[in-house]
Scaffold this motif. Structure first.
Motif, short mmCIF file in Angstrom:
data_model
loop_
_atom_site.label_atom_id
_atom_site.label_comp_id
_atom_site.label_asym_id
_atom_site.label_seq_id
_atom_site.Cartn_x
_atom_site.Cartn_y
_atom_site.Cartn_z
N THR A 1 0.84 -1.20 0.00
CA THR A 1 0.00 0.00 0.00
C THR A 1 0.88 1.25 0.00
O THR A 1 2.04 1.19 0.42
N PRO A 2 0.34 2.39 -0.44
CA PRO A 2 1.17 3.61 -0.47
C PRO A 2 1.62 4.02 0.93
O PRO A 2 2.74 4.53 1.09
N THR A 3 0.76 3.79 1.95
CA THR A 3 1.15 4.22 3.30
C THR A 3 2.35 3.44 3.82
O THR A 3 3.04 3.91 4.73
N ALA A 4 2.61 2.27 3.25
CA ALA A 4 3.74 1.47 3.73
C ALA A 4 5.07 1.99 3.22
O ALA A 4 6.13 1.54 3.65
N VAL B 1 12.52 2.52 -7.69
CA VAL B 1 12.30 2.78 -6.26
C VAL B 1 11.20 3.82 -6.04
O VAL B 1 11.36 4.98 -6.43
N PRO B 2 10.10 3.45 -5.43
CA PRO B 2 9.13 4.45 -4.98
C PRO B 2 9.52 5.00 -3.61
O PRO B 2 9.94 4.23 -2.75
N PHE B 3 9.43 6.31 -3.46
CA PHE B 3 9.77 6.90 -2.15
C PHE B 3 8.79 8.03 -1.84
O PHE B 3 8.06 8.51 -2.70
N ARG B 4 8.81 8.42 -0.58
CA ARG B 4 7.84 9.39 -0.08
C ARG B 4 8.36 10.81 -0.25
O ARG B 4 9.45 11.12 0.18
N THR B 5 7.55 11.66 -0.91
CA THR B 5 7.98 13.06 -1.08
C THR B 5 6.98 14.02 -0.44
O THR B 5 6.92 15.20 -0.76
N GLY B 6 6.14 13.51 0.46
CA GLY B 6 5.19 14.35 1.18
C GLY B 6 4.44 13.50 2.18
O GLY B 6 4.56 12.27 2.15
N ASP B 7 3.66 14.14 3.05
CA ASP B 7 2.99 13.36 4.10
C ASP B 7 1.63 12.82 3.67
O ASP B 7 1.07 11.97 4.34
N GLY B 8 1.10 13.33 2.56
CA GLY B 8 -0.18 12.81 2.06
C GLY B 8 -0.02 11.34 1.70
O GLY B 8 1.04 10.92 1.24
N ARG C 1 -0.74 9.40 -0.64
CA ARG C 1 -0.24 8.98 -1.96
C ARG C 1 0.85 9.89 -2.51
O ARG C 1 1.07 9.91 -3.72
N GLU C 2 1.51 10.64 -1.66
CA GLU C 2 2.58 11.51 -2.16
C GLU C 2 3.85 10.69 -2.36
O GLU C 2 4.79 10.74 -1.58
N ILE C 3 3.80 9.92 -3.42
CA ILE C 3 4.88 8.98 -3.72
C ILE C 3 5.49 9.38 -5.06
O ILE C 3 4.79 9.79 -5.98
N THR C 4 6.81 9.27 -5.13
CA THR C 4 7.52 9.55 -6.38
C THR C 4 8.33 8.31 -6.73
O THR C 4 8.79 7.60 -5.83
N GLN D 1 16.20 11.22 -13.31
CA GLN D 1 15.93 9.81 -13.09
C GLN D 1 14.56 9.57 -12.45
O GLN D 1 14.22 8.44 -12.11
N VAL D 2 13.81 10.67 -12.28
CA VAL D 2 12.46 10.54 -11.72
C VAL D 2 11.50 10.20 -12.86
O VAL D 2 11.56 10.79 -13.93
N LEU D 3 10.60 9.24 -12.63
CA LEU D 3 9.63 8.85 -13.65
C LEU D 3 8.33 9.62 -13.43
O LEU D 3 7.69 9.45 -12.40
N GLY D 4 7.98 10.46 -14.37
CA GLY D 4 6.71 11.19 -14.27
C GLY D 4 6.77 12.30 -13.25
O GLY D 4 7.82 12.58 -12.66
N PRO D 5 5.61 12.95 -13.00
CA PRO D 5 5.58 14.10 -12.10
C PRO D 5 5.86 13.70 -10.64
O PRO D 5 5.45 12.63 -10.19
N VAL D 6 6.54 14.58 -9.94
CA VAL D 6 6.86 14.37 -8.52
C VAL D 6 5.56 14.26 -7.71
O VAL D 6 4.62 15.02 -7.92
N GLY D 7 5.50 13.28 -6.81
CA GLY D 7 4.33 13.13 -5.92
C GLY D 7 3.16 12.41 -6.57
O GLY D 7 2.14 12.18 -5.95
N GLU D 8 3.31 12.05 -7.84
CA GLU D 8 2.20 11.36 -8.52
C GLU D 8 2.61 9.98 -9.01
O GLU D 8 2.14 9.49 -10.03
N GLY D 9 3.49 9.36 -8.24
CA GLY D 9 4.04 8.07 -8.68
C GLY D 9 3.23 6.85 -8.28
O GLY D 9 3.50 5.75 -8.78
#
Lengths: 375, 389
Positions: free
Chosen positions: A132-135, A167-174, A176-179, A218-226
């Motif tokens: 899940t995104p929260t993980a 690699v998906p990583f967290r770029t915000g506290d929301g 689904r703020e995953i990049t 090296q980021v795929l697509g828009p930041v925070g919308e991964g």
């Protein structure tokens, strides 16, 4: 309506089966399983030459531009032969780059992934082992035009052979703020570790990020919308794993069937007794049902994107549950022989344990199937 | 691999949808006199006996059209096409394949018009799964057969107008599969006695099956279907009906929706059952199995469309269907908790007792027509090639 394979797809199947029968018979699998990384660079190169690493890649990047049904045909066969190679993970990286990367990014990585000089892997899971995104807790702190990653990814397949990780990583506290980014394994601050596993044909381990710098290029697509990219990858991973399960489960059924015909007790082949016949019939139903679900999921991946989540979950939930069960029956049909190291049944039995959690176990996918109803 | 309909198939479906919009209101809007009107409309549209040749006033429909027709009808919870279930399922198809022109003229329109109600005489008191050992005797006497013996587990025999009966015409055949013939016997022939057998279902269907006794029952030779001794071949064949299991799939899908409804108003440990992880996973597992049955059925149909052997997929479908029926019937009663004891007619019954009906009626399908164990033998021997027991 046609549920069958085309002549070209049948040809591909025959070609893959012949190749693996020649180059990767079960004795070779056993030898490779005991090498450091359970990986043969020569075999990998041959897979690339045959075009199997870039099956779903557009021709401009060196691929064959085929669909997921063809890929499923390939993976059923690699599953059947227990091919020890980072094929599933690397293919998922390829698939993600094809539809989520910029032209420059594709240009940069796809040709190498297709010609076998680069191997990719996927690093999604963390300590909680939840899809899940929260993980996702790996932090990406903004740094100049990119991010600095700190945290740990776990249960990464073939971490030591991979040249790059998705690699998906967290770029915000929301939630689904995953990049999502491509991180090369030689990056400063990245370390990896492989732990001995039960299924020796597979390697798995941790990737540690201690201030790893990832440039924006090296980021795929828009930041925070991964997250949608990751969700799609998980679905594809579920289908790819289900394909390997189908082949392996079919092989296990075939081994048990042959043993039941050869082995005689009370003056008859044991396959004449209903106590053996009935589990073999049940196994057959489960193998064929797994294949029906898998082929449909593979077809919708190319043709009906809206149906992918449900089809992928049905395919993986069913296949991983039944593969484990088939493994138990197969050992019992073989009796004490099934407990020996010489008999290949245990190799499949262990693969079933590896495949079950991979890209979501039955419980994950069952929960999701109910969730898709909005419940 | 392709799961889309062709343009022609879409046109057929759209025409059908237009017809159904006109003649098939939703279940809650169907008037008391709806059924006869429905049967008249579908008969005129040639949807009854849809797969049967046009020469016998059937619909001449293709396999794919049959599949589409069933899917559309089931989606709208349509009632049966016609009332003579056995006539439409077994007797008509056998007549088309093995009957003489006279027999076709005489029996088929009656079946399609719903004037008959056939029953099937296969099992005998000592003959079940080993059907070919049947003993019910038919001795030739001039232009007649004289039938003696008995048949058992005959559904609907107490309403039936005729019995599609397997008899032994040669008492000393080379193998047990030889010397069996098929007779079409009117139920009002002197010497036939029907004795109901009470079943476990405790509903209006509790006396649906029967034992039928034959004592010196005289049957004209022209009522024999096929040649003398051809009976085994007749029951082993079936007209080209589509084998997609779509009927079973649609019924399971509707049952699954009702199970969700039941889970919504049932409780587990004092909480709504639908919030319970075990309940949710069980529902999803059932959904997954229905999907596997649906796709397995489409694989069978696809093989059939291409003229390939599809029997193996069909016996897998039957086994799969049985597993699901038993699982769903039991799961509903488990969800109801102690209230699972309250039957239809009791004010305390959940959902008017519909799940108790399912919970006690599954043997009709699961045992009828070959138990799952027999299906497993068939799969093991005919498909997997294992030696006979």
């Amino acid at each position: 309506m046609n549920f069958g394979l085309s002549d070209e797809q049948e040809l591909l199947r025959a070609e893959v089966r012949k190749f693996l029968g020649d180059r990767c018979p079960i004795d070779t699998v056993r030898l490779l399983a005991e090498t450091e990384h359970a990986h043969s660079p020569e075999l990998w190169k041959q897979l690339a030459e045959l075009g199997w690493l870039g099956m779903i890649v557009p021709e401009q990047y060196g691929g064959s531009d085929l669909g997921w049904v063809e890929l499923a045909v390939l993976l059923i066969e690699t599953g059947r032969s227990l091919l020890p190679a980072p094929l599933v993970a690397s293919t998922l990286v390829v698939a993600t780059l094809v539809d989520a990367a910029s032209d420059e990014e594709r240009e940069r990585w796809l040709p190498g992934l297709v010609d076998g000089s680069t191997i990719g892997s996927v690093a999604i899971l963390e300590e909680s082992e939840s899809w899940t995104p929260t993980a996702i807790g790996l932090r990406g702190e903004p740094d100049r035009d990119g991010f600095v990653l700190t945290g740990c990814k776990r249960f990464v397949s073939d971490p030591m052979t991979a040249d790059l990780f998705l690699v998906p990583f967290r770029t915000g506290d929301g939630e689904r703020e995953i990049t999502v980014a491509v991180v090369e394994s030689e990056s400063d601050g990245l370390s990896r570790k492989s732990f001995p596993s039960m299924d020796r044909t597979r390697r798995m381990g941790d990737v540690l990020f201690e201030g790893v710098r990832v440039p924006a290029s090296q980021v795929l697509g828009p930041v925070g919308e991964g997250w949608p990219v990751v969700a799609r990858l998980i679905d594809r991973g579920a289908v790819a794993t289900a394909a390997e399960i189908c082949g392996a489960a079919e092989a296990l059924h075939r081994l048990s069937l042959e043993y039941a015909m050869d082995r005689k007790q009370f003056g008859r082949p044991i396959g004449a007794f209903q106590g053996i016949k009935h589990p073999l019939a049940e196994m057959y139903l489960e193998v064929e049902s797994s294949k029906s679900l898998l082929y449909y999921a593979a077809w919708v991946l190319t043709h009906r994107p809206d149906e992918v989540p449900r089809a992928a979950s049905c395919a993986k939930a069913y296949a991983s549950e039944k593969f484990v069960r088939i493994g138990v029956d197969a050992i019992q049909i073989h009796g004490a022989v099934g407990y020996t190291d010489d008999c290949p049944v245990h190799l499949y039995f262990k693969r079933a344990k590896w495949a079950r959690p991979s890209y979501g176990d039955s419980n994950y996918h069952f929960d999701r199937i109910v969730g898709l109803r909005g419940l | 691999m392709d799961f889309d309909l062709t343009k022609e198939e879409e046109a057929f479906r759209d025409d059908l949808r237009g017809f159904l919009d006109e003649h098939l209101p939703p279940p809650e809007e169907r008037a008391p006199d709806f059924l006869p009107k429905w049967w008249k409309a579908v008969r005129e549209k040639r949807l009854i006996g849809f797969a049967w040749p046009k020469q016998v006033t059937g619909g001449g429909g293709s396999l794919m059209e049959q599949f589409i027709l069933k899917e559309e009808l089931l989606a709208r919870k349509a009632p049966m096409l016609g009332r003579d279930v056995t006539g439409l399922s077994w007797v008509g198809p056998a007549l088309i394949q093995f009957g003489t022109d006279e027999q076709k003229q005489k029996y088929i329109p009656e079946i399609l018009d719903g004037k008959t109600m056939w029953c099937t005489g296969y099992s005998e008191p000592d003959v079940g799964s080993d059907l070919a050992s049947l003993q019910c005797r038919a001795e030739r006497d001039g232009d007649e057969y004289v039938v003696n013996g008995s048949k058992i587990w005959i559904s609907l025999a107490h309403f039936a107008t005729g019995i599609y009966n397997l008899v032994r015409t040669d008492p000393n055949p080379p193998t047990k599969y030889d010397g069996i013939s098929c007779l079409l016997i009117p139920m009002d022939t002197p010497g036939i006695e029907v004795v109901p057998i009470k079943n476990m279902s405790m509903t209006g269907m509790a006396e649906i099956f029967n034992q039928v006794f034959f004592k010196d029952v005289r049957v004209p030779v022209e009522r024999r279907l096929g040649d003398e001794g051809e009976g085994w071949a007749i029951i082993c064949s079936a007209l080209q009906n589509e084998r997609s299991s779509i009927t079973e799939v649609m019924r399971h899908s509707q049952r699954l929706e009702s199970l969700y409804e039941l889970a919504r108003h049932s409780r587990v440990n004092g909480r709504p059952a639908l919030e319970d992880a075990g309940v949710r996973r069980k529902l999803a597992s059932i959904e997954t199995q229905i999907e596997a049955l649906r796709l397995g059925g489409m694989r069978a149909l696809s093989r059939q469309l291409r003229g390939l052997d599809h029997q193996s997929q069909a016996s897998l479908g039957k086994l799969h269907n049985c597993n699901l029926l038993v699982e769903c019937a039991d799961f509903a009663l488990e969800l109801e908790g102690s209230a699972n004891q309250y039957m239809a007619g009791s004010e305390a019954a959940v959902d008017d007792g519909r799940w108790q009906v399912d919970g006690l009626a599954w043997p009709v399908t699961v045992v009828g027509g070959g138990t799952p164990n027999i299906q497993k033998n068939i799969i093991a021997e005919r498909i997997l090639g294992l030696p006979k027991d």
